[in-house]
Motif scaffolding. Sequence first.
Motif, PDB file in Angstrom:
ATOM      1  N   ARG A  65       0.836  -1.215   0.000  1.00  0.00           N
ATOM      2  CA  ARG A  65       0.000   0.000   0.000  1.00  0.00           C
ATOM      3  C   ARG A  65       0.865   1.257   0.000  1.00  0.00           C
ATOM      4  NH1 ARG A  65      -5.482  -0.533   0.924  1.00  0.00           N
ATOM      5  NH2 ARG A  65      -5.517   1.637   1.589  1.00  0.00           N
ATOM      6  N   SER A  66       2.117   1.119  -0.319  1.00  0.00           N
ATOM      7  CA  SER A  66       3.050   2.247  -0.354  1.00  0.00           C
ATOM      8  C   SER A  66       2.758   3.156  -1.546  1.00  0.00           C
ATOM      9  CB  SER A  66       4.491   1.729  -0.460  1.00  0.00           C
ATOM     10  OG  SER A  66       4.839   1.065   0.722  1.00  0.00           O
ATOM     11  N   PRO A  67       3.222   4.419  -1.474  1.00  0.00           N
ATOM     12  CA  PRO A  67       3.043   5.327  -2.609  1.00  0.00           C
ATOM     13  C   PRO A  67       3.608   4.708  -3.895  1.00  0.00           C
ATOM     14  CG  PRO A  67       3.836   6.537  -0.709  1.00  0.00           C
ATOM     15  CD  PRO A  67       3.888   5.081  -0.342  1.00  0.00           C
ATOM     16  N   ASP A  68       2.844   4.815  -4.957  1.00  0.00           N
ATOM     17  CA  ASP A  68       3.201   4.196  -6.235  1.00  0.00           C
ATOM     18  C   ASP A  68       2.613   5.044  -7.350  1.00  0.00           C
ATOM     19  OD1 ASP A  68       3.604   2.578  -8.450  1.00  0.00           O
ATOM     20  OD2 ASP A  68       2.167   1.046  -7.822  1.00  0.00           O
ATOM     21  N   HIS A  69       3.327   6.116  -7.712  1.00  0.00           N
ATOM     22  CA  HIS A  69       2.833   7.013  -8.753  1.00  0.00           C
ATOM     23  C   HIS A  69       2.654   6.252 -10.063  1.00  0.00           C
ATOM     24  CE1 HIS A  69       4.966  10.302  -6.278  1.00  0.00           C
ATOM     25  NE2 HIS A  69       3.773  10.044  -5.803  1.00  0.00           N
ATOM     26  N   GLY A  70       1.517   6.419 -10.662  1.00  0.00           N
ATOM     27  CA  GLY A  70       1.235   5.750 -11.926  1.00  0.00           C
ATOM     28  C   GLY A  70       0.789   4.309 -11.784  1.00  0.00           C
ATOM     29  N   LYS A  71       0.687   3.824 -10.564  1.00  0.00           N
ATOM     30  CA  LYS A  71       0.289   2.434 -10.305  1.00  0.00           C
ATOM     31  C   LYS A  71       1.127   1.450 -11.118  1.00  0.00           C
ATOM     32  CE  LYS A  71      -4.397   3.860  -9.193  1.00  0.00           C
ATOM     33  NZ  LYS A  71      -5.813   3.718  -9.485  1.00  0.00           N
TER      34      LYS A  71
ATOM     35  N   ILE B 152      13.588   7.591 -10.906  1.00  0.00           N
ATOM     36  CA  ILE B 152      13.893   7.894  -9.513  1.00  0.00           C
ATOM     37  C   ILE B 152      12.660   7.736  -8.635  1.00  0.00           C
ATOM     38  CG2 ILE B 152      13.532  10.392  -9.688  1.00  0.00           C
ATOM     39  CD1 ILE B 152      16.293   8.667  -7.649  1.00  0.00           C
ATOM     40  N   GLU B 153      11.479   8.062  -9.148  1.00  0.00           N
ATOM     41  CA  GLU B 153      10.258   7.887  -8.369  1.00  0.00           C
ATOM     42  C   GLU B 153       9.943   6.404  -8.162  1.00  0.00           C
ATOM     43  OE1 GLU B 153       6.850  10.269  -9.163  1.00  0.00           O
ATOM     44  OE2 GLU B 153       8.056  12.069  -9.525  1.00  0.00           O
ATOM     45  N   GLN B 154      10.328   5.572  -9.119  1.00  0.00           N
ATOM     46  CA  GLN B 154      10.154   4.133  -8.946  1.00  0.00           C
ATOM     47  C   GLN B 154      11.095   3.611  -7.855  1.00  0.00           C
ATOM     48  OE1 GLN B 154       9.754   1.897 -12.676  1.00  0.00           O
ATOM     49  NE2 GLN B 154       9.469   3.866 -13.724  1.00  0.00           N
ATOM     50  N   THR B 155      12.315   4.171  -7.825  1.00  0.00           N
ATOM     51  CA  THR B 155      13.267   3.813  -6.775  1.00  0.00           C
ATOM     52  C   THR B 155      12.724   4.231  -5.413  1.00  0.00           C
ATOM     53  OG1 THR B 155      15.138   3.992  -8.283  1.00  0.00           O
ATOM     54  CG2 THR B 155      15.625   4.184  -5.933  1.00  0.00           C
ATOM     55  N   TYR B 156      12.195   5.456  -5.321  1.00  0.00           N
ATOM     56  CA  TYR B 156      11.616   5.921  -4.059  1.00  0.00           C
ATOM     57  C   TYR B 156      10.483   5.001  -3.610  1.00  0.00           C
ATOM     58  CZ  TYR B 156      13.965  10.454  -4.914  1.00  0.00           C
ATOM     59  OH  TYR B 156      14.876  11.455  -5.149  1.00  0.00           O
TER      60      TYR B 156
ATOM     61  N   ALA C  35      10.091   2.982  -0.167  1.00  0.00           N
ATOM     62  CA  ALA C  35       8.912   3.123   0.688  1.00  0.00           C
ATOM     63  C   ALA C  35       8.338   1.762   1.048  1.00  0.00           C
ATOM     64  CB  ALA C  35       7.859   3.984  -0.007  1.00  0.00           C
ATOM     65  N   VAL C  36       8.371   0.821   0.109  1.00  0.00           N
ATOM     66  CA  VAL C  36       7.885  -0.532   0.376  1.00  0.00           C
ATOM     67  C   VAL C  36       8.745  -1.192   1.455  1.00  0.00           C
ATOM     68  CG1 VAL C  36       7.660  -2.849  -0.621  1.00  0.00           C
ATOM     69  CG2 VAL C  36       6.751  -0.864  -1.839  1.00  0.00           C
ATOM     70  N   CYS C  37      10.052  -0.998   1.383  1.00  0.00           N
ATOM     71  CA  CYS C  37      10.931  -1.571   2.415  1.00  0.00           C
ATOM     72  C   CYS C  37      10.558  -1.042   3.795  1.00  0.00           C
ATOM     73  CB  CYS C  37      12.392  -1.246   2.124  1.00  0.00           C
ATOM     74  SG  CYS C  37      13.113  -2.100   0.719  1.00  0.00           S
ATOM     75  N   LEU C  38      10.395   0.279   3.906  1.00  0.00           N
ATOM     76  CA  LEU C  38      10.055   0.864   5.200  1.00  0.00           C
ATOM     77  C   LEU C  38       8.664   0.432   5.654  1.00  0.00           C
ATOM     78  CD1 LEU C  38      10.775   2.638   7.588  1.00  0.00           C
ATOM     79  CD2 LEU C  38       9.910   4.596   6.293  1.00  0.00           C
ATOM     80  N   ALA C  39       7.719   0.365   4.731  1.00  0.00           N
ATOM     81  CA  ALA C  39       6.367  -0.064   5.103  1.00  0.00           C
ATOM     82  C   ALA C  39       6.368  -1.508   5.594  1.00  0.00           C
ATOM     83  CB  ALA C  39       5.416   0.102   3.921  1.00  0.00           C
ATOM     84  N   LEU C  40       7.142  -2.367   4.949  1.00  0.00           N
ATOM     85  CA  LEU C  40       7.225  -3.761   5.385  1.00  0.00           C
ATOM     86  C   LEU C  40       7.883  -3.842   6.761  1.00  0.00           C
ATOM     87  CD1 LEU C  40       6.887  -6.786   4.975  1.00  0.00           C
ATOM     88  CD2 LEU C  40       8.994  -6.762   3.597  1.00  0.00           C
ATOM     89  N   LEU C  41       8.950  -3.097   6.948  1.00  0.00           N
ATOM     90  CA  LEU C  41       9.626  -3.059   8.243  1.00  0.00           C
ATOM     91  C   LEU C  41       8.657  -2.608   9.331  1.00  0.00           C
ATOM     92  CD1 LEU C  41      12.339  -3.140   9.863  1.00  0.00           C
ATOM     93  CD2 LEU C  41      12.575  -0.734   9.265  1.00  0.00           C
ATOM     94  N   ASN C  42       7.950  -1.507   9.083  1.00  0.00           N
ATOM     95  CA  ASN C  42       7.016  -0.987  10.085  1.00  0.00           C
ATOM     96  C   ASN C  42       5.844  -1.927  10.325  1.00  0.00           C
ATOM     97  OD1 ASN C  42       8.465   1.277  10.808  1.00  0.00           O
ATOM     98  ND2 ASN C  42       7.457   2.608   9.314  1.00  0.00           N
TER      99      ASN C  42
END
Length: 192
Positions: free
Chosen positions: A42-48, A112-116, A120-127
């Motif tokens: 559910r992390s930010p994902d511009h353009g899906k 770069i937005e895909q990298t971000y 974000a997915v890594c941090l969301a999974l960690l949290n």
Amino acid sequence: MPLESPAALEFLLSRRSRPAKTLVAPVPTREQLMLLLTAAARSPDHGKLEPWRFIVLEKGAMSRLAALTEDRGHALGKAPEDITKGRNQFDLGQLAVAVIEVQKPSEKIPTIEQTYSAGAVCLALLNAALAAGWGANWLSGWVSHDRVFCDQALGLADNERVAGFVHIATEGTAPPERPRPDLNAITSWVSE
């Protein structure tokens, strides 16, 4: 007035990664892990675009990855302590999720937005893992940047790379609190 979630805010204000070397069995079941992956997705994902995917590394895969880490370390001329450190995340690992960044062609969404998004997915999974009561740690290290390791260990395509290995298991010993950033030193305010 915004809808508040005091428990969520308190979690974020007090969250703390757990050193991977302190994580012990048991690990989440597949059903429990799917809930954590669902939260991470559910992390930010511009353009899906979904510019990431997951590879779950169970205990049985860890010794193979540890041996490959050692082989690659020697081939790259790494210092013995760097090889040991690289090996340890797999030798000591109980379960890890490799979050794989998948660069997808897009006229609208810069790479770069895909990298971000993958970060974000890594941090969301960690949290999500921490919020669910598990110990968790997001690691990378030299192995995650070695193309040969990534190809041999994980079978990555040319447009893929490791964003991180998120280790999830039962918390062993809790780490001491560590110093946090001085917000006054790193925050600017722009009023006009």
